[in-house]
Design a protein around this motif. Structure first.
Motif, short mmCIF file in Angstrom:
data_model
loop_
_atom_site.label_atom_id
_atom_site.label_comp_id
_atom_site.label_asym_id
_atom_site.label_seq_id
_atom_site.Cartn_x
_atom_site.Cartn_y
_atom_site.Cartn_z
N ALA A 11 0.84 -1.20 0.00
CA ALA A 11 0.00 0.00 0.00
C ALA A 11 0.88 1.26 0.00
O ALA A 11 0.57 2.24 -0.67
CB ALA A 11 -0.93 -0.01 1.21
N LEU A 12 1.96 1.20 0.81
CA LEU A 12 2.87 2.35 0.88
C LEU A 12 3.52 2.62 -0.47
O LEU A 12 3.66 3.79 -0.87
CB LEU A 12 3.93 2.12 1.96
CG LEU A 12 4.94 3.23 2.17
CD1 LEU A 12 4.22 4.53 2.57
CD2 LEU A 12 5.96 2.84 3.23
N ALA A 13 3.90 1.56 -1.18
CA ALA A 13 4.52 1.73 -2.49
C ALA A 13 3.55 2.40 -3.46
O ALA A 13 3.93 3.26 -4.26
CB ALA A 13 4.99 0.39 -3.05
N GLY A 14 2.28 2.04 -3.38
CA GLY A 14 1.27 2.65 -4.24
C GLY A 14 1.09 4.12 -3.92
O GLY A 14 0.96 4.96 -4.83
N VAL A 15 1.09 4.47 -2.64
CA VAL A 15 0.96 5.86 -2.22
C VAL A 15 2.17 6.66 -2.70
O VAL A 15 2.03 7.79 -3.21
CB VAL A 15 0.79 5.97 -0.69
CG1 VAL A 15 0.91 7.41 -0.22
CG2 VAL A 15 -0.54 5.36 -0.26
N LEU A 16 3.35 6.10 -2.54
CA LEU A 16 4.58 6.79 -2.96
C LEU A 16 4.61 6.95 -4.49
O LEU A 16 5.04 8.00 -4.99
CB LEU A 16 5.81 6.03 -2.47
CG LEU A 16 6.05 6.07 -0.96
CD1 LEU A 16 7.24 5.19 -0.59
CD2 LEU A 16 6.27 7.49 -0.49
N ALA A 17 4.17 5.95 -5.21
CA ALA A 17 4.15 6.05 -6.67
C ALA A 17 3.17 7.14 -7.11
O ALA A 17 3.47 7.93 -8.02
CB ALA A 17 3.78 4.71 -7.29
#
Length: 91
Positions: A1-7
């Motif tokens: 989820a964090l990777a999606g937010v950062l992307a």
């Protein structure tokens, strides 16, 4: 989820940066137009002064254009435009 937010954040920042770059180019084009008009106006005034037999008016130097890259010394780069032209006697 964090990777999606950062992307998503990175994409939003890239889009904002792209919009700012486009705006910078539009503004730089406007500055270039004003700069050219200022030089043209000075030349017209010098021609009028020369035709009237008056000494050429002295104008403040224009700032360097194109603008020096950020971090560069502002005195480095384009020289201020000297619009005074030597005139011969037309009498």
């Amino acid at each position: 989820a964090l990777a999606g937010v950062l992307a998503a954040r990175e994409q939003a920042q890239a889009a904002a940066l792209d919009a700012l770059r486009r705006r910078e180019w539009v503004l730089a084009g406007s500055v270039q137009d004003v700069y050219a008009e200022a030089i043209a106006a000075r030349l017209i005034v010098h021609d009028l002064d020369a035709t009237a037999g008056r000494p050429l008016r002295q104008f403040r130097t224009l700032p360097p254009y194109p603008f020096p890259a950020q971090g560069d010394d502002p005195s480095v780069g384009a020289a201020a435009a000297d619009t005074a032209e030597p005139r011969g006697d037309n009498h």
